[in-house]
Design a protein around this motif. Structure first.
Motif: not given
Length: 239
Positions: A158-167
């Motif tokens: 889940a972290y990796a999936a959303h990292f680029h959008k909002d770290p």
């Protein structure tokens, strides 16, 4: 404290198995990863042996001097017997079903409390450090402490999936879960979809992180950068 890097070599076995034979050589890959700076070797044998085979696990243990981490589902009797036979440094308990392509969730440490407590005691009595795969939920991590486990491994997809959008939003649950683990005297590991882009922010934001286990991204990067160079690139991110 520097976070340790354990290299998951499943993907090397996947390539080997696609053609039969012994190319690439999984045992040589384990030795090479160790010589190139990996702090540990991780394998995740599954019942269908579609990548790492049980025989690989038996053969790897005596040839490496670094930490050896075996992942798998302890509801599979064959996995339990393998771990008790090989006695790795660490066993990471993952609630995979047989038909899962890859790990996609952690344990419900509340619902599965009794089962986990009993199986963890079995492994710890043999001198094997135990980590259990969990989602980054404070209640789940808190309940993990009651099972007797030494560590938890936070499932980081889940972290990796959303990292680029909002770290900051992506890391919030993990930072909170890490605080609970520390308060409960649990060691902290992490893994799944961590790569050169998101690893640095994760390790700087999550306190007391002892170890990351990385396979797919690292082996994929090695196709471009070479295995030795890639391991050193990941190690530099961790410092």
């Amino acid at each position: 404290m520097t976070t340790k890097l354990s290299v998951n070599i499943n993907k090397i076995a996947t390539i080997r198995n696609s053609r039969g034979g012994n190319n690439p050589n999984v045992l040589k890959a384990a030795i090479d990863c160790q010589n190139f700076g990996a702090d540990g070797i991780t394998v995740h044998p599954r019942p269908d042996e579609r990548h790492i085979r049980y025989s690989d696990v038996r053969e790897i243990k005596p040839i490496i001097t670094t930490e050896f981490n075996i992942e798998g589902n302890p509801k599979e009797d064959s996995f339990v017997q393998l771990v008790l036979e090989v006695k790795p440094t660490q066993v990471t308990l993952v609630p995979d079903s047989r038909d899962q392509l890859t790990s996609n969730h952690g344990w419900d440490t509340i619902k599965e409390q009794k089962f986990l407590t009993d199986i963890i005691a079995l492994f710890k009595n043999e001198g094997i450090r135990v980590s259990i795969f969990t989602d980054p939920q404070e209640s789940i991590v808190a309940a993990a402490a009651d099972t007797g486990t030494d560590r938890v491994e936070l499932y980081t997809e889940a972290y990796a999936a959303h990292f680029h959008k909002d770290p900051m939003a992506a890391i919030a649950d993990y930072a909170a879960a890490a605080d609970i683990a520390f308060a409960k005297n649990l060691g902290l590991n992490a893994g799944h979809d961590l790569d050169l882009q998101n690893l640095g922010y994760f390790t700087k934001s999550v306190k007391n992180l002892l170890e990351v286990s990385i396979g797919h991204a690292l082996i994929s990067d090695a196709l471009y950068y070479g295995l030795e160079n890639t391991i050193q690139m990941y190690k530099r991110v961790l410092f």
